[in-house]
Motif scaffolding. Structure first.
Motif, PDB file in Angstrom:
ATOM      1  N   VAL A 493       0.859  -1.186   0.000  1.00  7.28           N
ATOM      2  CA  VAL A 493       0.000   0.000   0.000  1.00  7.28           C
ATOM      3  C   VAL A 493       0.896   1.236   0.000  1.00  7.28           C
ATOM      4  O   VAL A 493       1.528   1.566   1.013  1.00  7.28           O
ATOM      5  N   LEU A 494       0.942   1.914  -1.134  1.00 10.19           N
ATOM      6  CA  LEU A 494       1.824   3.057  -1.325  1.00 10.19           C
ATOM      7  C   LEU A 494       1.005   4.291  -1.690  1.00 10.19           C
ATOM      8  O   LEU A 494      -0.189   4.202  -1.953  1.00 10.19           O
ATOM      9  N   GLY A 495       1.675   5.440  -1.706  1.00 12.87           N
ATOM     10  CA  GLY A 495       0.960   6.621  -2.163  1.00 12.87           C
ATOM     11  C   GLY A 495       1.448   7.923  -1.590  1.00 12.87           C
ATOM     12  O   GLY A 495       2.631   8.102  -1.291  1.00 12.87           O
ATOM     13  N   ASP A 496       0.498   8.840  -1.403  1.00 17.78           N
ATOM     14  CA  ASP A 496       0.775  10.220  -1.015  1.00 17.78           C
ATOM     15  C   ASP A 496       0.392  10.490   0.432  1.00 17.78           C
ATOM     16  O   ASP A 496      -0.435   9.790   1.023  1.00 17.78           O
ATOM     17  N   VAL A 536       0.312  -7.424  -5.034  1.00 18.35           N
ATOM     18  CA  VAL A 536      -0.827  -6.587  -5.408  1.00 18.35           C
ATOM     19  C   VAL A 536      -0.511  -5.166  -4.965  1.00 18.35           C
ATOM     20  O   VAL A 536      -0.325  -4.909  -3.773  1.00 18.35           O
ATOM     21  N   LEU A 537      -0.425  -4.252  -5.905  1.00 19.81           N
ATOM     22  CA  LEU A 537      -0.134  -2.858  -5.596  1.00 19.81           C
ATOM     23  C   LEU A 537      -1.437  -2.101  -5.376  1.00 19.81           C
ATOM     24  O   LEU A 537      -2.324  -2.112  -6.233  1.00 19.81           O
ATOM     25  N   VAL A 538      -1.537  -1.447  -4.220  1.00 24.44           N
ATOM     26  CA  VAL A 538      -2.662  -0.562  -3.926  1.00 24.44           C
ATOM     27  C   VAL A 538      -2.103   0.842  -3.774  1.00 24.44           C
ATOM     28  O   VAL A 538      -1.208   1.077  -2.959  1.00 24.44           O
ATOM     29  N   LEU A 539      -2.627   1.775  -4.549  1.00 29.38           N
ATOM     30  CA  LEU A 539      -2.183   3.160  -4.495  1.00 29.38           C
ATOM     31  C   LEU A 539      -3.272   4.033  -3.889  1.00 29.38           C
ATOM     32  O   LEU A 539      -4.424   4.025  -4.353  1.00 29.38           O
ATOM     33  N   LEU A 540      -2.912   4.791  -2.858  1.00 33.02           N
ATOM     34  CA  LEU A 540      -3.780   5.787  -2.240  1.00 33.02           C
ATOM     35  C   LEU A 540      -3.119   7.137  -2.500  1.00 33.02           C
ATOM     36  O   LEU A 540      -2.228   7.554  -1.763  1.00 33.02           O
ATOM     37  N   THR A 541      -3.544   7.814  -3.547  1.00 31.76           N
ATOM     38  CA  THR A 541      -2.818   8.984  -4.019  1.00 31.76           C
ATOM     39  C   THR A 541      -3.750  10.130  -4.369  1.00 31.76           C
ATOM     40  O   THR A 541      -4.966   9.970  -4.468  1.00 31.76           O
ATOM     41  N   GLY A 542      -3.130  11.292  -4.602  1.00 30.10           N
ATOM     42  CA  GLY A 542      -3.860  12.449  -5.087  1.00 30.10           C
ATOM     43  C   GLY A 542      -3.580  12.754  -6.542  1.00 30.10           C
ATOM     44  O   GLY A 542      -4.138  13.693  -7.100  1.00 30.10           O
ATOM     45  N   ARG A 543      -2.714  11.975  -7.152  1.00 34.33           N
ATOM     46  CA  ARG A 543      -2.376  12.136  -8.578  1.00 34.33           C
ATOM     47  C   ARG A 543      -1.983  10.769  -9.116  1.00 34.33           C
ATOM     48  O   ARG A 543      -1.707   9.847  -8.348  1.00 34.33           O
ATOM     49  N   PRO A 544      -1.916  10.601 -10.438  1.00 35.17           N
ATOM     50  CA  PRO A 544      -1.380   9.357 -10.986  1.00 35.17           C
ATOM     51  C   PRO A 544       0.146   9.368 -10.912  1.00 35.17           C
ATOM     52  O   PRO A 544       0.780  10.422 -11.012  1.00 35.17           O
TER      53      PRO A 544
END
Length: 767
Positions: A493-496, A536-544
């Motif tokens: 779980v990756l992201g911003d 399994v990549l899960v993205l929690l982001t504000g942009r691509p």
């Protein structure tokens, strides 16, 4: 006792306002043109750009003797219990009414970009997630709930929606936008406006206009867009929201376009907005935007000069607090430097809006109508549904998802166990709460780790953070790799982290140099995929972010754009299979972090070619999204047709759910114009319909195409419908065409005006 005409609710608003204006002094009229920000910090970090240097102390009791136009963010400045805040706002309104000769209350405004930005209020998904739903009816319902919550505590105006069209995904405020396509932004934005206005709350369109096209994706940088880009990409969403949504306020953008700041542009704010489009509401400044004409843009030499430039252009209200429209403006008018007619024009607009809101009526009361609950069970259900519809399944090549219920899962990553990973920059805990450490968050926000454990109680789930969101330190990799190697599947779980002015990786003033994952997250993902355990990549982001580096190395990819307080259960539901994902990308997902800026609205030279070694083709195209069922499409109608430039052509498709479970398909209609007198995007969205179908169910969708939807701005700056050949492409995304209809427009060239058709009407029937 005789009631003054301006108090007579039976009279037309214009007559009431004319009567009131004639009774007011210059000081009383200018007092209606500014807000006051009680409690705003004058030093240190703030929630608005240059807040510490643009906010001055004032004597509240003396200031309100002339009246007051607006009260700024009574709930959104510091944590306050909503019920107590409503009472405090009512007391402030009573003081304002008691201090002036006329007893006119202020308009109270708040931010409501992802829900009411108040402590304890529901944190909904961010606008980029609204775009991913492709579901205007749902967004209208959500906005209606937000509007009712605002109204329940005495708020009259909401500063939303953002109708900027993404031009460069490195821009920090991408999370606040609805997407990279003007038709999607316009239709979803208009739906939000309808919902907010249905509650009696004034919707404020922002940022008018061009803000998202800032050079180099830097916040508040100059805009160098041409007249055709502004006319055909930037402005249509605002037309949608005014004509179809009924928005009653517009916020002038901070930026300048071709050297002219929006807040000092009479063409934009008066000629276009009012004379051509017929807008009759109020134009408000973005925070400190009037003062910035002097301090940042350098087009005014004094505060009075800034006031003159803004008033002449058409900015009616200075927000968030008085600086230019107070004493400096009064003195300039008395000195003959500023025509009093400009003050009268703006004051009339403000008072007319107050009249429409009932604030001039004798029986108006500031008291809240009933109990205050800003995070009701109804709200949470709606937040969950919106989040679920917004999650995009990017890839699932071998069908690993949904996850087995009794498997061993290693959950890894810096966003897995952090509740704030679900929230955007304008949600209260991220926007204000971080300035008040130790204060409870105020709402329940399940993390993805907690939600996955609740969703799959029979699974053996372990956790390792691996790394921080922004820190390049890799010391946590070893434990993360060990957990992944021991598991049957690794969910990373990756992201911003949302923030303000460089204090996050996404949000206002948090612009990105490139589209690499922040910190050491990319290296962590490399290490996990090297274990041999399916990832399994899960993205929690504000942009691509650019994901081509891992093409073919991931078992599945899931994208969620800051899905709000119910985002954890929503994403976990997608992973478990309880939720059949139906979100579609409102922005393209890049293959590589270079070759930017790029959106799918590219003319031929913007596409991949042999004259450059850089290929901008995205990894996942605008409109892309997968699910856990299958759909078959069957076109109906003639494959080719000839129509006049003012006729209508129907293009239809029958969609059948051929899978074993209920699911949603989003049918998208794109226009391709093979030859035009100026370069055109290779394809652009002109219609869509979200279909929810049971197994075996089929529905026929018909798009009623009118040539106005093919219009563009020519070399002379005139919008035209040009005779010639067109292609109407029905597809699952901008890059996945299923059926094409060829249409030839014949007859005279047309010049559709401001009343042109903006929407492609769609009907559906059981097949």
């Amino acid at each position: 006792m005789t009631t003054a005409p301006w108090r007579d609710a039976a009279l037309p608003a214009e007559a009431r306002v004319d009567d009131l204006l004639a009774r007011m002094t210059l000081e009383e009229k200018t007092a209606q043109l500014y807000g006051v920000w009680v409690g705003a910090a004058t030093d240190g970090d703030g929630v608005a750009p240059h807040q510490h240097e643009m906010t001055a102390d004032y004597d509240w009791d003396e200031l309100i003797t002339h009246g007051l136009g607006q009260l700024t963010r009574s709930f959104g400045t510091a944590p306050v219990d909503p019920a107590l805040g409503a009472q405090a706002l009512a007391r402030a309104q009573r003081r304002i009414c008691g201090a002036g000769r006329f007893g006119i209350p202020a308009i109270a405004h708040e931010e409501c970009l992802a829900g009411f930005t108040a402590w304890g209020a529901t944190a909904y998904p961010v606008p980029l997630a609204w775009g991913a739903t492709f579901d205007p009816a749902l967004i209208e319902e959500m906005a209606g709930r937000i509007g009712r919550d605002l109204a329940s505590v005495g708020v009259h105006q909401g500063l939303a929606p953002v109708l900027d069209v993404v031009r460069d995904p490195r821009w920090g405020r991408v999370e606040e936008t609805i997407g990279e396509d003007p038709y999607l932004v316009g239709t979803i934005g208009a739906a939000y406006v309808r919902g907010l206005e249905s509650a009696g709350v004034v919707a404020t369109l922002k940022h008018f206009a061009g803000y998202a096209a800032s050079a180099g994706a830097r916040n508040l940088a100059p805009v160098r867009a041409g007249v055709r880009e502004l006319a055909d990409v930037t402005l249509p969403p605002f037309e949608f929201a005014l004509r179809e949504g009924g928005a009653r306020s517009v916020m002038a953008a901070y930026t300048d376009t071709d050297g002219v700041p929006a807040s000092a542009d009479p063409y934009l704010l008066t000629e276009l907005l009012r004379e051509q489009w017929g807008f009759t509401g109020t134009v408000v400044a973005d925070y400190f935007g009037v003062g910035f004409l002097q301090t940042l843009h350098k087009v005014a030499g004094s505060t009075a000069g800034a006031a003159h430039a803004a008033l002449a252009a058409g900015v009616d209200v200075e927000l968030p607090t008085v600086r230019c429209y107070g004493d400096p403006l009064v003195e300039a008018v008395r000195a003959g430097e500023v025509p009093e007619s400009l003050v009268d024009r703006a004051a009339a607009r403000v008072l007319r809006q107050k009249c429409e809101l009932g604030l001039l009526d004798e029986d108006w009361t500031p008291e809240p109508a009933g109990p205050v609950d800003l995070d009701s069970a109804h709200n949470r259900v709606l937040a969950r549904r919106t989040a679920e519809e917004s999650v995009v399944l990017l890839s699932n090549p071998d069908g690993l998802l949904p996850l087995a219920r009794d498997t061993r899962i290693a959950v890894v990553g810096p966003r897995a166990a952090d509740a704030l990973a679900m929230l955007g920059c304008y949600s209260f805990p991220s926007h204000v709460g971080t300035h008040h450490p130790g204060t409870p968050v105020g709402i329940e926000i399940p993390t993805l780790l907690e939600s996955l454990r609740a969703e799959l109680p029979d699974a053996k789930i372990t956790f390792a953070e691996g790394c921080d969101t922004t820190d390049p330190d890799t010391s946590g990799f070893e434990e993360a790799v060990e957990r992944a190697a021991e598991a049957d599947v690794c969910v990373v779980v990756l992201g911003d982290r949302a923030g303000l002015f460089g204090r996050g990786t996404s949000g206002e003033g948090c612009d990105a140099a490139d589209l690499r994952l922040p910190g050491a997250q990319a290296e962590l993902l490399d290490a996990l995929t090297a274990t041999g355990t399916p990832v399994v990549l899960v993205l929690l982001t504000g942009r691509p972010y650019a994901l081509g580096r891992w093409e073919g190395r991931l078992a599945a990819g899931v994208q969620a754009f800051f899905p709000g307080e119910e985002g954890g259960p929503a994403v976990a539901g997608v992973l478990s299979g309880r939720v059949n994902p139906s979100g579609r990308l409102p922005v393209s997902v890049p293959r590589s972090p270079g070759g930017q800026p790029w959106t799918y609205l590219q003319p031929p030279l913007g596409l991949a070619g042999t004259v450059s070694n850089l290929d901008p083709t995205p990894l996942h195209a605008f409109g892309h999204g997968l699910g856990y069922t299958e759909f078959a499409w069957e076109a109906a109608g003639p494959p080719a047709s000839v129509i006049g430039t003012d006729d209508t052509y129907d293009v239809s498709v029958t969609v059948r759910n051929t899978g074993a479970r209920e699911g949603a398909e989003v049918v998208q209609l794109y226009l391709h114009d093979p030859v035009a007198r100026v370069t055109r995007p290779d394809v652009r969205l002109i219609g869509y319909r979200r279909l929810e179908l049971a197994p075996g169910e089929a529905r026929r969708v018909t798009f009623h195409f009118h040539p106005d939807l093919s219009a563009f701005t020519d070399r002379a700056g005139v919008r035209i419908v040009e005779p010639g050949a067109l292609e109407l492409r029905l597809g699952r995304s901008s890059a996945d065409t299923v059926h094409t209809a060829h249409v030839t427009l014949t007859g005279p060239e047309r010049h559709p005006g401001p009343g042109r058709r903006l929407r492609c009407e769609v009907t559906e029937a059981q097949a």
